[in-house]
Every structure is written in C-alpha cells, then in structure tokens.
Design a protein around this motif. Structure first.
Motif, short mmCIF file in Angstrom:
data_model
loop_
_atom_site.label_atom_id
_atom_site.label_comp_id
_atom_site.label_asym_id
_atom_site.label_seq_id
_atom_site.Cartn_x
_atom_site.Cartn_y
_atom_site.Cartn_z
N GLY A 33 16.58 -26.04 18.63
CA GLY A 33 16.99 -25.51 17.31
C GLY A 33 17.62 -24.14 17.41
O GLY A 33 18.26 -23.66 16.48
N GLY A 34 17.42 -23.48 18.54
CA GLY A 34 18.04 -22.18 18.77
C GLY A 34 17.42 -21.03 18.00
O GLY A 34 17.89 -19.90 18.10
N SER A 36 14.66 -19.44 18.34
CA SER A 36 14.05 -18.41 19.18
C SER A 36 15.00 -18.03 20.31
O SER A 36 15.12 -16.86 20.67
CB SER A 36 12.73 -18.90 19.77
N ILE A 54 20.18 -29.77 24.05
CA ILE A 54 19.48 -31.06 24.04
C ILE A 54 19.32 -31.60 22.62
O ILE A 54 18.66 -32.61 22.41
CB ILE A 54 18.10 -30.96 24.73
N VAL A 101 5.41 -21.40 8.60
CA VAL A 101 6.33 -21.17 9.70
C VAL A 101 7.64 -20.63 9.14
O VAL A 101 8.40 -21.36 8.50
CB VAL A 101 6.59 -22.48 10.49
N ARG A 109 16.24 -25.71 11.03
CA ARG A 109 16.82 -25.83 12.37
C ARG A 109 15.77 -25.87 13.47
O ARG A 109 15.93 -26.58 14.45
CB ARG A 109 17.77 -24.66 12.64
N ALA A 117 7.21 -25.72 23.32
CA ALA A 117 7.69 -25.33 24.65
C ALA A 117 7.71 -23.81 24.80
O ALA A 117 7.42 -23.27 25.86
CB ALA A 117 9.09 -25.90 24.90
N LEU A 118 8.06 -23.13 23.71
CA LEU A 118 8.11 -21.67 23.76
C LEU A 118 6.70 -21.08 23.83
O LEU A 118 6.44 -20.11 24.54
CB LEU A 118 8.84 -21.13 22.53
N TYR A 193 5.20 -13.92 11.25
CA TYR A 193 4.16 -14.30 12.18
C TYR A 193 2.87 -13.66 11.70
O TYR A 193 2.86 -12.52 11.24
CB TYR A 193 4.50 -13.80 13.59
C1 LIG Z 1 13.15 -14.91 11.52
C2 LIG Z 1 12.32 -15.91 12.26
C3 LIG Z 1 11.01 -16.08 11.88
C4 LIG Z 1 10.23 -17.00 12.55
N1 LIG Z 1 8.94 -17.14 12.16
C5 LIG Z 1 8.16 -18.05 12.79
C6 LIG Z 1 6.83 -18.25 12.39
O1 LIG Z 1 6.33 -17.64 11.44
N2 LIG Z 1 6.09 -19.14 13.08
C7 LIG Z 1 6.61 -19.85 14.13
O2 LIG Z 1 5.90 -20.66 14.72
N3 LIG Z 1 7.87 -19.68 14.52
C8 LIG Z 1 8.67 -18.80 13.88
N4 LIG Z 1 9.95 -18.65 14.29
C9 LIG Z 1 10.43 -19.40 15.47
C10 LIG Z 1 10.92 -20.77 15.10
O3 LIG Z 1 9.85 -21.56 14.65
C11 LIG Z 1 11.58 -21.45 16.30
O4 LIG Z 1 12.34 -22.45 15.74
C12 LIG Z 1 10.69 -22.10 17.34
O5 LIG Z 1 9.77 -21.20 17.87
C13 LIG Z 1 11.54 -22.61 18.51
O6 LIG Z 1 12.13 -23.81 18.18
P1 LIG Z 1 13.67 -24.07 18.41
O7 LIG Z 1 13.87 -25.52 18.24
O8 LIG Z 1 14.43 -23.20 17.54
O9 LIG Z 1 13.82 -23.73 19.95
P2 LIG Z 1 14.94 -22.93 20.75
O10 LIG Z 1 15.10 -21.59 20.19
O11 LIG Z 1 16.15 -23.77 20.88
O12 LIG Z 1 14.20 -22.87 22.15
C14 LIG Z 1 13.07 -22.06 22.36
C15 LIG Z 1 12.63 -22.20 23.82
O13 LIG Z 1 12.05 -23.47 24.03
C16 LIG Z 1 12.80 -24.18 25.00
N5 LIG Z 1 12.83 -25.58 24.52
C17 LIG Z 1 13.22 -25.98 23.29
N6 LIG Z 1 13.02 -27.29 23.16
C18 LIG Z 1 12.51 -27.73 24.33
C19 LIG Z 1 12.07 -29.00 24.81
N7 LIG Z 1 12.13 -30.07 24.01
N8 LIG Z 1 11.60 -29.08 26.07
C20 LIG Z 1 11.53 -27.99 26.83
N9 LIG Z 1 11.92 -26.77 26.45
C21 LIG Z 1 12.39 -26.64 25.20
C22 LIG Z 1 14.13 -23.52 25.08
O14 LIG Z 1 14.71 -23.68 26.34
C23 LIG Z 1 13.76 -22.09 24.81
O15 LIG Z 1 13.28 -21.48 25.95
C24 LIG Z 1 10.77 -17.76 13.64
C25 LIG Z 1 12.10 -17.59 13.99
C26 LIG Z 1 12.88 -16.68 13.32
C27 LIG Z 1 14.31 -16.53 13.73
#
Ligand SMILES: Cc1cc2nc3c(=O)[nH]c(=O)nc-3n(C[C@H](O)[C@H](O)[C@H](O)COP(=O)(O)OP(=O)(O)OC[C@H]3O[C@@H](n4cnc5c(N)ncnc54)[C@H](O)[C@@H]3O)c2cc1C
Lengths: 293, 791
Positions: A33-34, A36, A54, A101, A109, A117-118, A193
C-alpha cells in the motif's frame, strides 16, 4: 525531501517478484500500500535500488473461509476490515481495531499484509493477530510456510520473514458462539499511533471467562501478550477483584520503554486503566450479564 | 450589531455583511498559484546541508565530491555567501541594551543550533541537490550545548555568542505604583510558576522562495511566500547592495503565515545570493522536516507571578518575572524580544489595579530562533493573569464571573492607561462578560457539573478575558529604527468598462484580506462586489506598505482602501457633475450608477462615465480632466495601538484516570470594533482558538539535553485536528475605534490570545476537587497524570 532515485518493477505473480528480488541481490523493497514505505523513502530513511510492486498480484487478494480458517489475503486494505461481512462475522476483533488505524485516506491504501510485515510496535493489526491466535502464510522462492503470530513478531520491526519472502495471507480461527472481542486504545488524537492499546478475545462459559488472549500494542518493541493478566482472569467471573488482579499482574507482562512524551510508569498506568475498562466491557456482554443476574 | 454606522450606513452597504471569498473557488479548484507552482525558465533548485549538532565548531568543509555530482551547478559555503551579503543584527533601538550577534546566510566557523544551514547545493533538480548534499563532508568539533533556560545563565555556562559576552540578550523591568506595599498589606496572595512550551506555526504551505537575479539589468525578482514583501524588498536591496528600485518581491498565493513568514531566514537570504552567483533563478521550498528545525518557534517562557488580593476579591497588584529563551540569537528585523515585552506589558490588562512590577529576561540557547507568531505574548500574559484570578476566586469562594466583574476596567474609565503604559481608547469588558454568561448558559453548566461530579465525572468550566494589540502605529517598530512601515497604501481605479481595480499593500494569505478590501471599495463606490478586483503583494505594482503583521489588514488596510475609494468617488462625481451639469454634492454612487443623492434616481452609468473619460474626453469641458485613478496612504495617528478585547470560555471533561481531556465546547465573545465581514471575523476567531487549544493541549517542540529537536515531524509534533476540536460558538460586541472612519480593529489574534488560558482554567476547575492543579502547557496526559498524583 525527495526520495533517492530507484528502479520500479510491477510484479504480476509471486514468481515475478522473487525473480526481481534475486536480480538486484535483495537491494530492494516490496511495495504494497506504500503508506509506510513511501514516507520512509521520502525521508531517505530507506534508499533501495528497486521497488517491486506486489500490489497487483492476484494470489495476495481475497477473503475466504476454508478448512475452518478465515484466510485474509495480504493485500486486503485496512478499509475492507470495516466493510467486509466475512470479517465482521468471523474476525470481529479486526473490525473493532480498524477505525483506530490511521485515517480513511490511509486505510484505503494500506494493506494488512504491509502492517504485519512491517510490524510497527504501535500498529493495531499485529497485536490483534496475537489475540486472535492467527497464523501467517509466507511464500518464498522455495515454497510456502506457515508461522503462528505468537512466534512471528521478534522485536522492533523484526519478524520471522526472511529476506525476499512475501507474506501472502493471514489465517484466523473463526469467531464462535460464546466468543467475545473488545478493542480500545488511548491515542492523543484520533488516528494517531496509540500510547497504549489492547485487544482481547475471550470465551465465555456460564458466568466465567473460560479462556482469553490479551494482546497489547505500543508497550514494547513488539506486540505482546499479557499472559499473567490472562492467567488472573481465566476461569473466573469478571468481578472487580479479578479485574484488579489482572491489572496488578500487568507489571509482570509489560516493561515499557521511555520516550520523550511518555514515561514507562505512565504507560504501565495507562495499560492498567485500559485493561480494566476492556475487561469491564467484556463483562458487559449479554452472555456475562445474564450469568451475573 | 450595535452603534451607529454613521457615514457608512447607506443603501447597498457591504460593510458588515458576510460576503464570501472571491478567491475561494479558485483555490478549492486547485487553481492557486503558490511559489511551489512556479516554474521559471532555467530554474535551479537548492538544498542545504544542515548541522546535526546544536553547538559545534566547524573544522573543515569538503565540497569536492558534491561539486562534481550529477546536475550540480554550484556548491556554496558560508564564506562564499559572506562575500556578497552584508550580515544582519536582530536588535532594535527602542529595546535599549539589547544584544544579538551578526548573522550570515550560512554558518561560518561554527554552528549554534541543530538544523542550521551550512552548505548550499544548487542543482537541476531538488533530488539531485539532495543527493549531492549527502556528499558534503563537514568536520565538526562538538561544543557543550546550552539547551535549558537556567543553564543559559548559570556560572561557567558555555557562551553561545562569545563576541557579545554572556547568554543574556535583553533585560527589561517595568514598575508602577507601590508593589511592595501592596503585597505587604494584602490579606491574600496567590502565586504560581508557569511553563509555556515552545511551539511553531505549521503553515499548510511551507516557506518557499525563488530568487531570480538578472545580471544584465542588475535586477532581482524574488517570488516569496511572505506576508511582508515590502520589508523584504528593503532587506534584499540593503544586504546585497542592490538598488531598491531594481528589487522586486512578489508574494503570490500564500498558504498561511501566522507571523512565521515575515522573518529573515538564513536559507532565504542564501537563495538570493545563490541566484546572484549562478545568474539563474534558484528555488527553495522547505520540506516539513526542514520547517521544524528552521521556521521560527515561539513562546518558551517560564513565568513566576503573584497577585495580591483584598478579602472582597479586589486585585491590588501583580508581581511578575518572565524568563524566555529565544534560540541562539535574536531574529531579524523584528527581534525576538517583542514577545517577552508584550507578555509583561499585557499581564493584568483587563483589570484596574495600579501596582505592578515585572522583570523580563531574554536568554540565548542552542535552539532555532523564536520570534513573532500569532498573538505574540498574549496567550502567556492572558494565561498568567486569568489563572491567578481564578485561583484567587477559588480561595475566596467567589464565582469566576463575579471576581472579574469586580476588577475589570469599566465603561466610565476610558480612555484608560494601564500601569505598563498601554492606552485603551475604549474596551467593552462588561458587555462581553454578560454576553458570554448568557451565551454559554453558565448557570446550567454549573448545575450539570455538580450533578456529574457525584458520578465521578470531572467537568470544568474556564473563562478568560483578553486584551489584544492591533493597528500598530510606528511606535511598534519604526521608532526602533526598523524599516518596517506602519502605513499602507491603496490605488483604486475605474476601468474603461466601469469596473474597479484596487491595488493595496496589505496582502492575502488565507485570512480574507482580499474579500474585505473588495467589500470596502465596493461599498464606498456603490458598485457590486463582483465588479471589484483586488491586487496585492507585488512591490513593483502595489503601493509600499507594512502589509500583514500584528493585526493591521482590516484596521489599517481597510481604512486605506476606504479613503482611497472616497477620493476616487469624489473624482468620479466631479466628472459626472460636469457631464450632467449638476453640482457633485447632489450626486452619489449606488448600484454601479451615479444617482441623485436625495431621490436615488439614476443619472448616469459608471460605465458611461468611464467611456467618456477614457475615449471621448473631447466631449468634456476644457477645465475637466477626469482622474479615474486615486491613491491614498494611511497610518494610524491617534492612539499608538487600537486595543481590542473579549472573553472566551472553555468546557472540558477530564478523564482523571488517563489524564486525557475532551474539549466539549468553546465560546468567544469578541469586540474588534467595526465588523466588516462577520463570517471572516468568526473564521479568524475559530482558527485562532484552534491554534490556542493546540498550544494548550498538543503542540510542543521537545528538545533533548543536547539540543536535538525530538519530535520534528507531523507524526510527532501534534497539531490539533478537527476530531479533537469542539464546536466554537461566537458572539460579537462592536466598539469601533474613533481614530478612523471605518472604526475597524484587528481580530486575527484574538482567538489565540485567550484560548489556552480558558482551557487551563477549565482543566483546573475540573481537577480542583481532587486537590490537583496544573500550570504548564501543553497539558498533556502525562502532565495531568502527574498533577493528579498518578505515574
Ligand atoms: C499518517 C499515517 C498514519 C498512520 N497511522 C497508523 C496507525 O494508527 N496504525 C497503524 O497500524 N498503521 C498506521 N499507519 C501505517 C499504515 O497502516 C500502513 O499502511 C501499514 O503499516 C503498511 O501497509 P502498506 O500496505 O502501506 O505497506 P507498505 O508501506 O507498502 O510496506 C511496508 C513494509 O512492509 C513490506 N511489505 C508490505 N507488504 C508485504 C508483504 N505482503 N510481504 C512482505 N513484506 C511486505 C514492505 O516491503 C515495507 O517494508 C499510518 C500511516 C500513515 C502514513
């Protein structure tokens, strides 16, 4: 700030992704989702040579019930936790946690696979998977393996994922009659958070809590189960004394660290208050209420 | 609305109406043109290497690798820019004895705060500039850091600016009446020590600048996200030795400023030099991380205050000590001591006691500079005064409304001079207090509070009176030697088709200046608002003026526009009189036409007058030469400032187990004199309240002992968001100033001035039954838990 230059490839299958990973000898990141990863690139905290997207891999999608397990594809968006009837029915704890969240734009997204994973210690879903006794399906070039949530979160942003592996799905034992779920957290602002948060799933038998799993977030380097608190409750009715016992036991479960805004003592105090309130709510469930009467 | 509108009270008046913003649609549609949107031919981008240390000497700088990196055109150090730019010193003459060291665009020899720019890299793209910046090697020798308000003055403390000796920038004492006597005889004394955290403005649009130097004409054009383009024209011209007439500063659409965008920043000064060095436009936009370590911060005060009170609640006097830490030097050109000065002069302002003493100490520390930010000093003065008043009320068993009623300056006392020398033309404390009492249904809230306490629910009600400084005359900066104008200018003209253009020196950065200026001009010329266009913020085009600071857009800019429009109206009527063979005194302008003043009958269209004046002047008598452009300059002349006032109230519920506070409701009754546009006044007040509540509960720049900002991102520095904000109900009292025809005063800072004080009083009201109190903002859960004896 601008991210450093990187290459971008879009994988259409797991195989594709693994090949790309091997091509750059691992100097790359999977992009889901990008939400983080992209901020981290923009802050130049990470500067991989390549991003492997992915997010279009079909194998990572879908929510299904099979073999008496709820399987949630890694690409399932946070927003779907709020709208999916399967999740509402079979894993309500995820649904309860989802509003906490981030904000709608991020939930649209962000993916649950990315969150797991993160393994941000303050993230909601990792803790929830502990309370749910979930297991993770992990794919690598060598094939598929499964790891229980219990053994998956190893430390600060540290998981059982090996370099190059992809988390494909989360498998959860479905919610049954007699199960109860509660979630809450204390965050300075909506969507932040949390300073401390917890999810509890328990089974009620008669007037007693037969068994329960309590998982905390934001109180250590990784999500953590409060086993001593669980032990103080399991087998008992939720009387004020039992709740107080569980709150006291938390001292042995949690060892929060210092940060600029919150002392360890304050975090422990808040964890106790939160636990008390959550157990109170667990006790307010119709099943328990009926038992008391 | 109260009071007679006098000469303004005519048909078709726009003054006093909630006209919506003409620019809202454009900005919402994404059609705004901010500095970031501008792409100039051959434009380059700058990035800065910043100090990782709060205090260090620079042993060496190696730029060789960066200079040969892809896309790089120039790598400049402090020494390079020092050859072009005359240093600046942030002192003013009227702050006597004040000290601050000379400043350069980039660090020379040492760094004094973490984040200070050291080397500038100019490249084809910002990303390339950042890549190359990573290749600059700076060899530091770390020095001991002064990060604490007390450490600055401690024996043997390291000197931040050895050249001026000592870490004290400024000391001021004000004294009036017989303070020791007042305290000696006082039946009751309340006192407290307050901590006000550092915070920062966090504008939606960050700082942004493009400097474009054309060596062929020795002409500099700066596109600048600033609220004071004229001030920067003067500064760039003087510090870079350019002719003033060849320096043009353009402020396009601005995404918020709050005082943050009127100070000299090192990067901005550097960018001008970089453009001169490259002969090309150079752009710099601060990203959010850079903003946190380079935008001005504000507040950071520790105030010890006591108040002497009689048994009946009459305040006898106040004795105050304020220490404030401003960073490593004083800001330029307005200094960093204005806030402290206003704190000690505004304390006690709503009340009529005469015995007052205050000491102000302004000290240096290794942090980024502080300076003027929305409501400069007011929130501190207000919180100190108003919490002590509540404290006294609690001790004496008086209601917070009652103790205030007994002490406020009453209607019969104006004009009134405060013990600190501020002259109040006329304020309306009584009317505001009574209006608030009714607005919030105070007795009901008290009953509810008592009932809920029985159930272990802790709600609190806090009120706070405030006095705000607006419409500053040259007494503010001019007398101190600053080339900062207290006057403004407007040019108003009729276009050939009978529409109106107004060019004015006050600017628009989200507060609605364009709207109110348009309203005033339309009102005076009797034309539709839609027919008026307002132009701001271009030193080559708009008249010279002070622009926007300290609440002056409406009060000073508005009067300027009003007078310019009246001058133009006289000209138009003179032409009309010639055409109609009437006497101009019998004519008026309404609905886009010249009408017979008495009957209102239409005589001739404005468009027709314009047509004749511009294209058929041959048909006019010989002695008539139409002047369809008029200009006017205006500076306040009567009272040195137009003070405004009001009262705010906050209703909270404190979760006494977690220290979390829910802000349930907020009320403001304000008096900004003549209201030009109630909707915009209310928007200003609401926005101000939100910033004040941000300070009260959320915002704080947290530093480590070694001077590192620990929460310099929007994930960690908490700004209030809609979810945390209560409904804010607003009511008005109107006491126009008689110093101008318009009668308007400022309202931009009113909300911020008292919000944190009202919040502090509300929280203390909630937790006082538990024997707890708090005198530090932000009131975080951690601090509240500590106050409540947990954790
Ligand atoms: C302003 C803001 C506030 C937020 N507040 C919260 C909150 O309150 N609580 C919370 O939990 N999160 C919060 N988040 C984080 C959000 O939930 C992210 O979406 C989540 O942590 C990561 O998911 P992503 O799909 O965006 O992953 P990405 O950002 O695309 O990836 C994150 C990491 O995980 C890895 N990854 C992703 N998918 C996989 C997979 N399937 N297998 C192996 N590795 C993988 C990537 O390589 C990268 O290292 C916040 C983000 C922002 C920008």
């Amino acid at each position: 700030m601008k991210a450093r230059a990187f290459e971008y490839v879009r994988a259409s299958s797991l195989q594709d992704a693994f090949e790309a990973f091997a091509r750059v000898s691992g100097d790359c990141c999977y992009l889901a989702g990008g939400q983080s990863l992209v901020p981290s690139l923009s802050l130049r905290l990470q500067a991989p040579a390549m991003l492997i997207d992915i997010s279009r891999i079909d194998e990572l999608r879908g929510i299904t019930l099979a073999d008496d397990m709820l399987r949630i594809g890694a690409l399932t968006r946070h927003a779907e936790m709020l709208t999916s009837p399967e999740i509402a029915r079979h894993a309500p704890l995820l649904q309860l946690a989802a509003p906490h969240v981030a904000h709608p734009a991020i939930r649209n997204r962000g993916t649950i696979g990315g969150a797991i994973a993160l393994a941000d210690p303050a993230a909601e879903f990792p803790a929830v998977t502990l309370a749910l006794d979930a297991e993770f399906e992990i794919a690598g070039p060598e094939g598929l393996r499964r790891v229980r949530a219990e053994g998956f979160f190893k430390g600060l942003y540290e998981t059982a994922l090996e370099p190059g592996e992809i988390l494909t799905a989360i498998r959860i034992p479905p919610f049954r009659a007699g199960d109860r779920a509660v979630f809450d957290e204390l965050a300075r602002r909506r969507g932040d958070y949390a300073i401390v948060g917890a999810g509890i799933q328990g089974r009620v038998a008669g007037d007693r809590i037969e068994s329960l799993r309590i998982a905390f977030l934001s109180v250590g380097p990784a999500p953590i189960r409060a086993r001593h608190a669980e032990a103080a409750v399991a087998g008992h009715a939720l009387s004020p004394a039992v709740i107080a016992g569980a709150q006291a036991a938390l001292e042995r479960d949690l060892d929060p660290a210092e940060d600029p805004q919150t002392s360890p003592a304050m975090r422990l105090h808040l964890a106790r208050v939160l636990l008390g309130r959550l157990l109170g709510r667990l006790g307010e469930h119709p099943a328990c209420k009926g038992a008391h009467a | 609305m109260t009071g007679s509108l006098g000469p303004l009270d005519r048909p078709n008046t726009y003054i006093g109406r909630s006209v919506s913003r003409p620019n809202a649609k454009r900005l919402l549609a994404g059609r705004g043109r901010y500095v970031t949107d501008l792409q100039l031919p051959r434009m380059l981008h700058a990035a800065f290497v910043r100090s990782p240390y709060a205090h260090a000497s620079i042993a060496s700088i190696d730029i060789s690798q960066a200079a040969s990196a892809p896309g790089v055109h120039l790598v400049a150090t402090g020494a390079d820019l020092a050859k072009l730019c005359k240093p600046w010193v942030g002192t003013l003459d009227h702050f006597s004895g004040m000290k601050s060291p000379p400043q350069q665009p980039l660090a020379v020899g040492k760094v004094v705060w973490a984040g200070q720019p050291i080397v500038a890299v100019v490249a084809d793209t910002r990303a390339q500039a950042e890549d190359a910046a990573e290749l600059v090697v700076v060899d530091f020798e770390e020095l001991e850091t002064v990060a604490d308000i007390d450490a600055a003055r401690a024996q043997g403390s390291p000197l931040i600016n050895p050249e001026i000796g000592g870490n004290v920038s400024f000391h001021l004492k004000v004294e009036s009446g017989s303070i020791d006597e007042a305290f000696r005889a006082a039946p009751a004394i309340v006192e407290s020590t307050y901590l006000f955290g550092r915070h920062t403005a966090v504008t939606l649009e960050p700082r942004a600048i493009i400097a474009d130097y054309d060596p062929s004409e020795e002409r500099l054009t700066v596109h600048h996200a600033t609220q004071t383009p004229y001030q920067f024209q003067d500064i760039y011209s003087r510090h870079y030795g350019l002719r003033e007439a060849r320096v043009r500063v353009v402020a396009p659409d601005i995404g918020g400023s709050f005082g943050m965008k009127l100070h000299v920043y090192h990067e901005d000064m550097a960018v001008v030099g970089l453009s001169i060095m490259t002969g090309r436009p150079v752009k710099f936009v601060a990203d959010r991380m850079e903003s946190f370590v380079s935008d001005i911060h504000a507040r950071d005060h520790r105030v010890s205050a006591r108040m002497a009170i009689d048994a009946d609640g009459t305040i006898r006097g106040m004795d105050v000590n304020d220490v404030t830490a401003i960073g490593a030097f004083s800001s330029y050109p307005r200094t960093s001591v204005v806030e402290g000065n206003q704190v000690i002069r505004l304390i006690g302002a709503p009340y009529r006691f005469r015995n007052y003493r205050a000491d102000l100490d302004v000290v240096f520390q290794n942090k980024v500079q502080t300076s003027q930010y929305r409501a400069v000093g007011h929130p501190i003065a207000c919180a100190v005064t108003e919490t002590l008043v509540d404290h006294a009320a609690r001790n004496l068993g008086l209601d917070p409304f009652e103790i205030r009623r007994r002490n406020i300056i009453t209607q019969d006392m104006y004009p009134y001079t405060s013990p600190t020398g501020y002259k109040f033309e006329r304020l309306s404390h009584e009317a505001c207090l009574e209006k608030l009492y009714a607005l919030m249904d105070y007795p009901r809230l008290r009953r509810e509070q008592a009932a809920l306490r029985e159930k272990g629910i802790y709600r609190g009600i806090g009120i706070a009176l405030f006095v705000e400084i607006t419409n500053p005359s040259p007494a503010f900066y001019g007398v101190g030697g600053a080339r900062i104008s207290a006057q403004d200018g407007a040019i108003v003209k009729i276009t050939p088709s009978g529409e109106v253009h107004c060019l004015i020196s006050v600017g628009e950065h989200g507060q609605g200046t364009e709207t109110i200026i348009g309203q005033i001009v339309a009102d005076q010329l009797g034309v539709d608002c839609e027919a008026v266009r307002v132009f701001t913020g271009d030193t080559d085009v708009t008249p010279h003026g002070g622009a926007n600071w300290a609440c002056r857009g409406a009060g000073i800019g508005g009067e300027t526009a009003l007078q310019a429009a009246r001058a133009l109206k006289r000209n138009v009527l003179a032409v009309a009189a010639a055409i109609l063979q009437a006497r101009s005194e019998t004519l008026d302008m309404r609905g886009g036409q010249v009408v017979d003043a008495e009957s209102g009958n239409a005589r001739i269209d404005l468009a027709e007058i314009a047509r004749i004046a511009y294209f058929r002047s041959d048909t006019l008598p010989h002695d008539v030469s139409p002047q369809l452009t008029a200009s006017h300059h205006f500076a306040p002349k009567g009272f040195p400032f137009a003070f405004t006032n009001g009262v705010q109230a906050c209703h909270v519920e404190v979760d006494v187990e977690t220290g979390f506070v829910e802000i349930k409701k907020f009320w403001v009754v304000e008096d900004c004199g003549r209201i030009i546009n109630p909707m915009l006044v209310e928007e200003q007040v609401r926005g101000g309240v939100v910033q004040g509540l941000g300070a009260a509960f959320f915002e704080e720049c947290l530093y480590s002992d070694n001077g590192q900002l620990q929460n310099g991102s929007l994930a960690d520095y908490l700004v209030p968001m809609a979810g945390e904000m209560p409904d804010i109900e607003i009511a008005h009292v109107e006491t126009p100033t008689r110093d101008t025809e318009l009668g308007a005063k400022g309202c931009g800072e009113a909300g911020t001035a008292a919000a944190s004080a009202a919040a502090m009083n509300a929280v203390n009201d909630a937790i006082s039954p538990l024997g707890a109190s708090i005198s530090q903002i932000p009131m975080t859960p951690q601090r509240l838990l500590r106050a409540l004896g947990h954790a």
